[in-house]
Design an enzyme around this catalytic site. Structure first.
Site, PDB file in Angstrom:
ATOM      1  N   ASP A   1      -3.220  -1.896   2.819  1.00 49.66           N
ATOM      2  CA  ASP A   1      -4.862  -2.744   2.792  1.00 49.66           C
ATOM      3  C   ASP A   1      -5.000  -3.950   4.270  1.00 49.66           C
ATOM      4  O   ASP A   1      -6.379  -3.905   4.744  1.00 49.66           O
ATOM      5  CB  ASP A   1      -3.742  -4.623   1.904  1.00 49.66           C
ATOM      6  CG  ASP A   1      -3.856  -3.303   0.423  1.00 49.66           C
ATOM      7  OD1 ASP A   1      -4.111  -2.178   0.636  1.00 49.66           O
ATOM      8  OD2 ASP A   1      -3.336  -4.113  -0.385  1.00 49.66           O
TER       9      ASP A   1
ATOM     10  N   GLU B   1       8.137  -2.324  -1.780  1.00 52.12           N
ATOM     11  CA  GLU B   1       7.216  -1.211  -1.921  1.00 52.12           C
ATOM     12  C   GLU B   1       7.217  -1.078  -0.708  1.00 52.12           C
ATOM     13  O   GLU B   1       6.235   0.555   0.273  1.00 52.12           O
ATOM     14  CB  GLU B   1       5.867  -2.979  -1.895  1.00 52.12           C
ATOM     15  CG  GLU B   1       4.381  -2.483  -1.339  1.00 52.12           C
ATOM     16  CD  GLU B   1       3.552  -3.034  -2.369  1.00 52.12           C
ATOM     17  OE1 GLU B   1       3.816  -3.932  -1.857  1.00 52.12           O
ATOM     18  OE2 GLU B   1       2.114  -2.936  -2.616  1.00 52.12           O
TER      19      GLU B   1
HETATM   20  C1  2M8 Z   1      -1.354  -2.982  -2.786  1.00 49.79           C
HETATM   21  O1  2M8 Z   1      -1.958  -3.228  -2.886  1.00 49.79           O
HETATM   22  C2  2M8 Z   1      -2.868  -4.214  -3.711  1.00 49.79           C
HETATM   23  C3  2M8 Z   1      -3.967  -4.761  -3.802  1.00 49.79           C
HETATM   24  O2  2M8 Z   1      -5.056  -3.909  -4.038  1.00 49.79           O
HETATM   25  C4  2M8 Z   1      -2.129  -6.104  -2.820  1.00 49.79           C
HETATM   26  O3  2M8 Z   1      -1.825  -6.412  -2.221  1.00 49.79           O
HETATM   27  O4  2M8 Z   1      -2.355  -6.545  -3.538  1.00 49.79           O
HETATM   28  C5  2M8 Z   1      -1.054  -1.711  -1.767  1.00 49.79           C
HETATM   29  O5  2M8 Z   1       0.089  -1.427  -1.891  1.00 49.79           O
HETATM   30  C6  2M8 Z   1      -1.413  -0.934  -2.547  1.00 49.79           C
HETATM   31  O6  2M8 Z   1      -1.332   0.221  -1.548  1.00 49.79           O
HETATM   32  C7  2M8 Z   1      -0.946  -0.561  -3.891  1.00 49.79           C
HETATM   33  O7  2M8 Z   1      -1.540   0.614  -4.956  1.00 49.79           O
HETATM   34  C8  2M8 Z   1      -1.332  -2.112  -4.884  1.00 49.79           C
HETATM   35  C9  2M8 Z   1      -0.002  -1.852  -6.075  1.00 49.79           C
HETATM   36  O8  2M8 Z   1       1.163  -1.658  -6.314  1.00 49.79           O
HETATM   37  O9  2M8 Z   1      -0.491  -3.039  -4.302  1.00 49.79           O
END
Ligand code: 2M8
Length: 464
Positions: free
Chosen positions: A196, A434
Site C-alpha cells: 500500500d 504482516e
Molecule cells: C493490507 O492492506 C489493507 C488495505 O487493503 C490495509 O492496510 O488496511 C495489505 O497488507 C494488503 O496486502 C493485505 O491484503 C491486507 C489484508 O491483509 O492488508
C-alpha cells in the site's frame, strides 16, 4: 550471513532456517493461526485487525489450506468467486456477514448503492488486488492428483465451477485494466497493489488532491499498533479514502474510473503476477482439457504481460519501473518491484544476469545489516528506506514466497530455498506478522496472527 539480533531469540544464529525438528511445531502453529482466523466460509486476514476476506490473502490462505484440508481451501476460493462482479472483477475485500468494525466498511464503499456492477450480496469493496488466484487453483488441481478419491472429486468439481469465473477475472484485467494492450495493468489505488504505501506511489499520491468535500471518517487500522508510525500516515490515508470517494461517485464504472481517478499507475509488479498467473492457468487448462480458445487467450495474455514487464526495464539501473499515467512519466524506485521480471521471466540472458547480480548485491539481499539474505520491500540504501514503516523497508514474507515460487519455476532451487529459509527464520517463534524489521527480525504491524504469513509458512513446511 544470518544474524540473530532478537533478544527473545530461542536459538543461536546458524545461518539456516529453523532446524528440521522444529518445523512440525511451526507448521502446527501456522495451521492453528489459519484455523483461528477461520470465519466459516472465509479466513479473516487477521481476526483482530483485518476481520474480513481480502482477495490475495484468500488465495494464499487456499494455498496453505490445500495442504491441510482441501475442502476448506476450496471453500475459501468459492467464497471469493461468489463475490465476483458481473464485469469479472474479483473485489479486494469480501465483507464478512458479521458487522465487525472495519474502516472503510461496506457503507463507505457503497458499491451497490452507487450502481456498481457488484453482487447483491455479499458486500464488497470496489477495487481489486494482484491476481495470484491461479496459483491457488493450481494447488487445488495438484491436490486432486493424489490417491484420495474424495480429494480428486473435490478438485474436479471445483475446477468445473471455477474455470469460467477465473477466465472472466483474467479477461477483465486484460481488457479493462490494460485496454491499451501494453502488457501492463493499471491500478487506481495503491491498495490494489497489496503493497500500500510503497515509496513508488509517493509521486502519484503527491498529485492526488483531497477534495474539501471528503466526508469525515475515523481510522481503525491504527488502533491495533502500539507505534502508529508502522502504519501509513494520516495524509496517506486521506488520499486513500479520497480515491475511494472518487470511484464511488462514478459508480465504480471501469471507463469512468479510467477517466476521473486522480491515481492511475501501470503497476509492474501486478503485471508480472498477471503474466505468471495467466501462464499457470493456461497449464491448468491444458491439463484439465479446458476449451482451447481459453488456453490460447491465457497464453496470449501471459506473453503480452511478460513482454510489457520486460519493456519497463531501465537500461540505466537494470530494474523494472512503474508508469504514472497521470504525469505521463516513469517511476524509478529502489523497491522490490524493480525485480518484477524475475517473477514473470522473459529477460534476455544479459539483463537477467544483471538483475540477479543486483538482487544478490549489498544494495539488496547482501546488505550487511540485514538479518537474512532476502529482499526487503525497499533497498536499505535508498533515501526513502524506513525499516519499521510498513512497505517502506520491512520484510514481507509473502513477497519472499512469490520470489521463491518463481525461482523454483525457473529451475533455481537454491534461490527458492533462500527465500523459504528467510521466511521460516523470521517466523520461527510462531509469530505471523504482516511484516518484519529487516535489521532485527522484529515482527511489526498490529498483529502477529496474520493469515497471509501463516499460509505461506504452511506451504513452505508441508509438501503435498
Ligand atoms: C493490507 O492492506 C489493507 C488495505 O487493503 C490495509 O492496510 O488496511 C495489505 O497488507 C494488503 O496486502 C493485505 O491484503 C491486507 C489484508 O491483509 O492488508
Amino acid at each position: 550471513m544470518w544474524r540473530d539480533t532478537r533478544a527473545r531469540s530461542v536459538r543461536a544464529a546458524t545461518g539456516a532456517a529453523p532446524p528440521r525438528g522444529a518445523e512440525p511445531a511451526l507448521a502446527a502453529r501456522a495451521a492453528y493461526r489459519l484455523r483461528g482466523n477461520d470465519l466459516g466460509a472465509m479466513t479473516a486476514s487477521a481476526a483482530d485487525m483485518y476481520p474480513h476476506l481480502w482477495s490475495w490473502d484468500a488465495a494464499f490462505a487456499a494455498i496453505g489450506l490445500a495442504k491441510l484440508d482441501l475442502q476448506r481451501a476450496v471453500r475459501e476460493l468459492d467464497t471469493l468467486l461468489a463475490a465476483q462482479w458481473s464485469t469479472g472483477m474479483l473485489p479486494h475485500i469480501v465483507f464478512a456477514a458479521e458487522q465487525v468494525d472495519y474502516f472503510p466498511g461496506p457503507e463507505r464503499w457503497g458499491c451497490r448503492e452507487s450502481g456498481a456492477p457488484a453482487p447483491v450480496a455479499p458486500p464488497t469493496s470496489g477495487i481489486c488486488q494482484p491476481p495470484v488466484h491461479a496459483f491457488a487453483v493450481q494447488r487445488v488441481v495438484a491436490a486432486g492428483r493424489h490417491p484420495s478419491r474424495s480429494d480428486r472429486d473435490l478438485s474436479e468439481a471445483f475446477l468445473r465451477r471455477a474455470w469460467v469465473p477465473m477466465m472472466a477475472w483474467h479477461r477483465w484485467l486484460a481488457e479493462q485494466r490494460d485496454p491499451e494492450a501494453e502488457g501492463l495493468i493499471t491500478i487506481y489505488h495503491s491498495w490494489e497493489s497489496g503493497i500500500d504505501n510503497c515509496p513508488r506511489w509517493d509521486g502519484p499520491y503527491s498529485r492526488v488532491v483531497v477534495g474539501d468535500d471528503l466526508p469525515p471518517y475515523r481510522r481503525r487500522d491504527k488502533l491495533n499498533v502500539t507505534d502508529p508510525s508502522q502504519r501509513p500516515t494520516d495524509a496517506d490515508y486521506d488520499r486513500y479514502i479520497w480515491l475511494v470517494e472518487q470511484m464511488r461517485r462514478v459508480g465504480y464504472a471501469d471507463a469512468s474510473v479510467r477517466g476521473t481517478c486522480d491515481f492511475a499507475v501501470k503497476d509492474v509488479f501486478t503485471s508480472a503476477i498477471m503474466a505468471a498467473a495467466s501462464e499457470v492457468l493456461a497449464e491448468v487448462g491444458e491439463e484439465t482439457r479446458a476449451p482451447a480458445v481459453d488456453v490460447a487467450d491465457l497464453r496470449a495474455w501471459a506473453a503480452r504481460f511478460r513482454a510489457g514487464v520486460v519493456r519497463t526495464v531501465d537500461t540505466g539501473t537494470g530494474l523494472a519501473r512503474d508508469r504514472d499515467l497521470r504525469a505521463d512519466s516513469w517511476i524509478s524506485s529502489e523497491t522490490i518491484a524493480g525485480f518484477a521480471p524475475l517473477l514473470s521471466g522473459g529477460l534476455d540472458p544479459a539483463a537477467q544476469r544483471r538483475m540477479l547480480a543486483t538482487f544478490d548485491s549489498p544494495t539488496w539481499c547482501a546488505h550487511p545489516r540485514l538479518v537474512a539474505p532476502a529482499p526487503p520491500s525497499t533497498s536499505p540504501e535508498a533515501a526513502v528506506f524506513r525499516p519499521r514503516e510498513y512497505a517502506r523497508g520491512p520484510y514481507w514474507p509473502v513477497l519472499f514466497w512469490l520470489f521463491g515460487w518463481a525461482f523454483e519455476r525457473h529451475g533455481w532451487p537454491e534461490r527458492a530455498t533462500q527465500m523459504r529459509d528467510a521466511g521460516l527464520w523470521l517466523t520461527r517463534e510462531g509469530d505471523f506478522a504482516e511484516y518484519y524489521e529487516p535489521f532485527t527480525g522484529e515482527p511489526l504491524g498490529g498483529t502477529t496472527a496474520h493469515s497471509l504469513t501463516a499460509a505461506v509458512v504452511l506451504d513452505w513446511l508441508c509438501s503435498l
